[in-house]
Design an enzyme around this catalytic site. Structure first.
Site, mmCIF file in Angstrom:
data_model
loop_
_atom_site.group_PDB
_atom_site.id
_atom_site.type_symbol
_atom_site.label_atom_id
_atom_site.label_comp_id
_atom_site.label_asym_id
_atom_site.label_seq_id
_atom_site.Cartn_x
_atom_site.Cartn_y
_atom_site.Cartn_z
ATOM 1 N N ASP A 127 0.880 -1.164 0.000
ATOM 2 C CA ASP A 127 0.000 0.000 0.000
ATOM 3 C C ASP A 127 0.920 1.216 0.000
ATOM 4 O O ASP A 127 1.753 1.369 0.881
ATOM 5 C CB ASP A 127 -0.854 -0.032 1.270
ATOM 6 N N ASP A 229 -2.832 4.822 -2.325
ATOM 7 C CA ASP A 229 -3.806 5.352 -1.377
ATOM 8 C C ASP A 229 -4.266 6.755 -1.782
ATOM 9 O O ASP A 229 -3.465 7.593 -2.191
ATOM 10 C CB ASP A 229 -3.150 5.403 0.014
ATOM 11 N N GLU A 291 -6.840 3.563 -5.284
ATOM 12 C CA GLU A 291 -7.996 3.853 -4.430
ATOM 13 C C GLU A 291 -8.672 5.085 -5.001
ATOM 14 O O GLU A 291 -8.281 6.209 -4.736
ATOM 15 C CB GLU A 291 -7.589 4.104 -2.980
ATOM 16 N N HIS A 352 -11.311 -1.864 4.289
ATOM 17 C CA HIS A 352 -11.146 -1.487 5.698
ATOM 18 C C HIS A 352 -11.748 -0.128 6.033
ATOM 19 O O HIS A 352 -11.582 0.358 7.147
ATOM 20 C CB HIS A 352 -9.653 -1.489 6.018
ATOM 21 N N ASP A 353 -12.401 0.509 5.066
ATOM 22 C CA ASP A 353 -12.994 1.830 5.294
ATOM 23 C C ASP A 353 -14.512 1.819 5.234
ATOM 24 O O ASP A 353 -15.138 2.860 5.416
ATOM 25 C CB ASP A 353 -12.506 2.822 4.219
HETATM 26 O O1 TEU Z 1 -8.822 6.372 2.427
HETATM 27 C C1 TEU Z 1 -9.087 7.497 1.660
HETATM 28 C C2 TEU Z 1 -10.438 7.978 1.735
HETATM 29 O O2 TEU Z 1 -10.895 8.646 0.823
HETATM 30 C C3 TEU Z 1 -11.184 7.841 3.015
HETATM 31 O O3 TEU Z 1 -11.803 9.070 3.212
HETATM 32 C C4 TEU Z 1 -12.252 6.866 3.129
HETATM 33 O O4 TEU Z 1 -13.299 7.225 2.275
HETATM 34 C C5 TEU Z 1 -12.700 6.918 4.553
HETATM 35 O O5 TEU Z 1 -11.690 6.289 5.298
HETATM 36 C C6 TEU Z 1 -13.995 6.269 4.825
HETATM 37 O O6 TEU Z 1 -14.255 6.342 6.219
HETATM 38 C C7 TEU Z 1 -7.498 5.970 2.516
HETATM 39 C C8 TEU Z 1 -7.364 4.722 3.353
HETATM 40 O O7 TEU Z 1 -8.035 3.659 2.750
HETATM 41 C C9 TEU Z 1 -7.856 5.024 4.737
HETATM 42 O O8 TEU Z 1 -7.831 3.882 5.563
HETATM 43 C C10 TEU Z 1 -6.948 6.081 5.295
HETATM 44 O O9 TEU Z 1 -7.394 6.459 6.581
HETATM 45 C C11 TEU Z 1 -6.897 7.314 4.385
HETATM 46 O O10 TEU Z 1 -6.663 6.979 3.039
HETATM 47 C C12 TEU Z 1 -5.773 8.232 4.788
HETATM 48 O O11 TEU Z 1 -4.554 7.672 4.429
#
Ligand code: TEU
Ligand code: CA
Length: 568
Positions: A127, A229, A291, A352-353
Site C-alpha cells: 500500500d 492510497d 484507491e 477497511h474503510d
Molecule cells: O482512504 C481514503 C479515503 O478517501 C477515506 O476518506 C475513506 O473514504 C474513509 O476512510 C472512509 O471512512 C485511505 C485509506 O483507505 C484510509 O484507511 C486512510 O485512513 C486514508 O486513506 C488516509 O490515508
C-alpha cells in the site's frame, strides 16, 4: 451469525450440496498479464494473524496463512501499510517508507513473506500512501523547521492572512479545518486527513523523484506493485478558493457539508499517474491499483489513461458501493463493459474503510444468501476483483458499543453518528477458540466479533455447504470454466428490476448463464432471448450442481444466485 439454511428452502429447489466440483485442471493461462481477471485479497495486517502474542497481527501471521490463501484460489495479496508509523491512522501515517514497523515484524520477515508467496504463485502488493506522510517523517520534521530548509517546499504551506482564520475554508476528510497553523514557520500546512498526515507537495519534482525511488525500492525487493492510497487527493488548487455549501446540514464531525472542487480529482493527478506507470513498467509483473472513489464512469475511465498509460486497475466503486439494486448493478456492469475503453474493471464490495457489505446492503435477512449473491456478482463478470479478509467467511461488521472502546479516531470524533472503522477491522476468524485463533493474547487490539464460534475457517473448511467453500468453488470456476474465463458478456431481461441476468459465451460456444436475485423475496422469471431452453447448475447458493434448470421459469429464492451451463 449462524447460517440460516431455512432461508434457502424455497421454490421447490433442492437444498444441499451447494457447491459444484469443477475440473481440477485449470486450462493453461494465456499470456495476458497476471492482474487481468485476477483476484486480489486485501489483508489488514493488524487484524489478520498475530504470531508473537502481542495482540497485533504481523507479517509472519500472513506468511503462516499463505497455504490458506493459496487454497482459496486468489492471485495476489494487497497488504495495507506495514511501514514505520506512529499509527495515528493505523499505518496510513508513514514516518519511513523504507522500513517495516516493528509491530509488524522485520525486513527479514517481509523478504520471507515475499519468497513464500512466490512459491505459491501469489503476488504481493504494498500500500503506497502517496498523498501524505506522518508528521514524524524526517521530510516533514525538516520542512516545518524553517521557511528556507531543503525540504521547505515538500509540503503544502501557506501564509496566514489578516482577518482570516485559515487560507481557505477547506475541510479535512477526518473533520475540522484542513489547515494547521505551525511554528516556527508561522504558516499553515494542508492536510486532507488528520493533522498528523501533512499532504506532500506533488508539484515539487524532488518530491516526485523521492517517491518514485520508494516504488523502485520495493519492486526490486519483489513487490509486484502497489495499491495507491487516496489518489484523488494528490493535488490542490494553488489559487485556493473557498468551497461552496453542497447541501445544508453538518457532517458527523460537526463540519458544514462543502463541495471538494479545489482539492479532489484535479487533472494534475493524471501526470503523476503517468510517471508512476513508467516506473512500474520497468518491472514485468508491475501493477498499479488505485484507491479511486469517483463520481461516475467517465471519471473512472480517465484514470486508466487515454493510452492505457495510467492506472492498471482503478477501483470501480460504482458496482460495490451503491445501493443493492438489479437495475443499478446492470447499469454499472454495462458501463464497465462499454465505457472503460477495453480496460479491465476492478470490482470491490469490501475494504477497511466501509461497513461490510452483508451488513451495509440488504434488509438484514438472508445474509448467507446475500453473501453468495454478492460474491457471484463480483466474480462472474469480466473483471478483476478485490476481496477483503473474512469476506469469504461471512464475517460481519461489529461496531464498538461504547465510545471509550473506539480505536479509530474518526469514530471518536464522529460518535455516535460515525462509529469509525473498527467494526470492519475485527480479528480474522480462524477457529472457535476464545480469540478466534487470531492471537494467543487475551486482549487483542480489537475484540473478536460475535459469531466467530461458527463463522470461522476451521468450521467452514470442513462444511461442504459453507460460504468459504462457495467462494473456493467460485474462484476455481472462474479460472477453469471457458465461458467465465474467456466468454463475452451480454445482459438479458434488461427490464427486470429484481433479477440480474447475464450470459458469458466463449468463442468455442461454451456459455454460462448467471442469475442473481437482488431482492429478499423469492422471484420467478422467464429467461428471454436465448436459444437454449435449459441450463445445468455449475454452482449455486440454492441448487445442487448438476441440477437442470428450465429457462422458461427460473425460480430463485431470496438473494438466490446461480451460475449454470447453457445446454445446446
Ligand atoms: O482512504 C481514503 C479515503 O478517501 C477515506 O476518506 C475513506 O473514504 C474513509 O476512510 C472512509 O471512512 C485511505 C485509506 O483507505 C484510509 O484507511 C486512510 O485512513 C486514508 O486513506 C488516509 O490515508
Ligand atoms: Ca503481533
Amino acid at each position: 451469525m449462524p447460517f440460516t439454511r431455512s432461508s434457502l428452502l424455497l421454490a421447490g429447489l433442492a437444498v444441499a450440496a451447494l457447491v459444484s466440483a469443477p475440473g481440477q485442471n485449470s486450462a493453461p493461462r494465456s499470456k495476458t498479464p497476471w492482474w487481468q481477471n485476477a483476484v486480489i485479497y486485501q489483508v489488514y495486517p493488524r487484524s489478520f494473524a498475530d504470531t508473537n502474542g502481542d495482540g497485533i497481527g504481523d507479517l509472519n501471521g500472513i506468511t503462516a496463512h499463505l497455504d490458506y490463501l493459496h487454497d482459496l484460489g486468489i492471485d495476489g495479496v494487497w497488504i495495507t501499510p506495514f511501514f514505520q508509523s506512529p499509527q495515528v491512522d493505523f499505518g496510513y501515517d508513514i514516518s519511513d517508507y523504507r522500513a517495516i514497523d516493528p509491530q509488524y515484524g522485520t525486513m527479514a520477515d517481509f523478504d520471507r513473506l515475499l519468497r513464500e508467496a512466490k512459491k505459491r504463485n501469489i503476488r504481493i502488493l504494498a500500500d503506497f500512501v502517496v498523498n501524505h506522510t506522518s508528521d514524524k517523517h524526517p521530510w516533514f520534521i525538516e520542512s516545518r523547521s524553517s521557511r528556507t530548509n531543503s525540504k521547505a517546499d515538500w509540503f503544502v504551506w501557506r501564509d496566514p492572512e489578516p482577518g482570516k482564520s485559515a487560507p481557505s475554508n477547506w475541510i479535512s476528510i477526518f473533520g475540522g479545518s484542513a489547515w494547521q497553523l505551525d511554528t516556527p514557520r508561522n504558516q499553515f500546512y494542508y492536510h486532507a486527513f488528520y493533522k498528523e498526515q501533512p499532504d506532500l507537495n506533488w508539484r515539487n519534482p524532488a518530491v516526485r523523484n523521492a517517491m518514485y525511488d520508494v516504488m523502485r525500492f520495493w519492486m526490486k525487493r519483489g513487490v509486484a506493485g502497489f495499491r495507491l492510497d487516496a489518489v484523488p487527493h494528490l493535488f490542490e488548487d494553488p489559487q485556493l478558493g473557498d468551497e461552496k455549501v453542497l447541501r445544508p446540514g453538518k457532517t458527523a464531525y460537526g463540519d458544514p457539508i462543502l463541495t471538494r472542487t479545489h482539492t479532489d480529482n484535479l487533472p494534475e493527478c493524471e501526470d503523476v499517474l503517468k510517471e508512476m506507470r513508467k516506473v512500474t513498467n520497468q518491472f514485468p509483473d508491475g501493477v498499479l491499483v488505485g484507491e479511486t472513489y469517483v463520481s461516475g464512469v467517465k471519471e473512472l475511465a480517465k484514470l486508466y489513461g487515454a493510452n492505457h498509460d495510467e492506472l492498471h486497475l482503478p477501483m470501480d466503486t460504482q458496482l460495490g458501493f451503491g445501493t443493492l439494486s438489479a437495475n443499478r448493478y446492470r447499469k454499472a456492469l454495462l458501463e464497465a463493459e462499454t465505457q472503460l475503453n477495453g480496460n479491465t474493471p476492478l470490482f470491490v464490495f469490501n475494504n477497511h474503510d466501509n461497513v461490510r457489505s452483508i451488513n451495509r446492503l440488504g434488509n438484514g435477512t438472508h445474509k448467507d444468501a446475500l453473501a453468495r449473491m454478492l460474491a457471484t456478482l463480483m466474480l462472474t463478470p469480466r473483471a478483476s476483483a478485490l476481496m477483503y479478509y473474512g469476506e469469504e467467511l461471512g464475517m460481519e461488521n461489529d461496531d464498538p458499543k461504547r465510545k471509550e472502546d473506539v480505536k479509530d479516531i474518526v469514530g471518536i470524533r464522529g460518535w455516535p453518528e460515525d462509529k469509525g472503522r473498527d467494526g470492519e477491522r475485527k480479528p480474522m476468524q480462524w477457529n472457535g477458540d476464545t480469540t478466534a485463533g487470531f492471537s494467543t493474547s487475551r486482549t487483542p487490539w480489537l475484540t473478536v466479533a460475535p459469531g466467530y464460534e461458527t463463522v470461522n475457517v476451521s468450521i467452514e473448511t470442513r462444511d461442504p455447504g459453507s460460504l468459504l467453500n462457495y467462494y473456493k468453488a467460485l474462484l476455481r470456476l472462474r479460472k477453469s470454466d471457458p465461458a467465465l474465463r474467456d466468454g463475452d458478456f451480454a445482459l438479458l431481461n434488461e427490464d427486470d428490476a429484481n433479477v440480474l441476468l447475464f450470459v458469458r459465451r466463449a468463442p468455442d460456444g461454451t456459455a454460462a448463464l448467471v442469475a442473481l436475485n437482488c431482492t429478499p423475496e423469492a422471484r420467478s422469471i422467464a429467461v428471454r432471448g436465448l436459444p437454449e431452453r435449459s441450463a445445468k447448475v455449475l454452482l449455486s447458493s440454492f441448487a445442487a450442481a448438476g441440477t437442470t434448470l428450465d429457462n422458461g421459469t427460473l425460480q430463485l429464492p431470496p438473494y438466490g444466485a446461480v451460475v449454470a451451463r447453457l445446454a445446446r
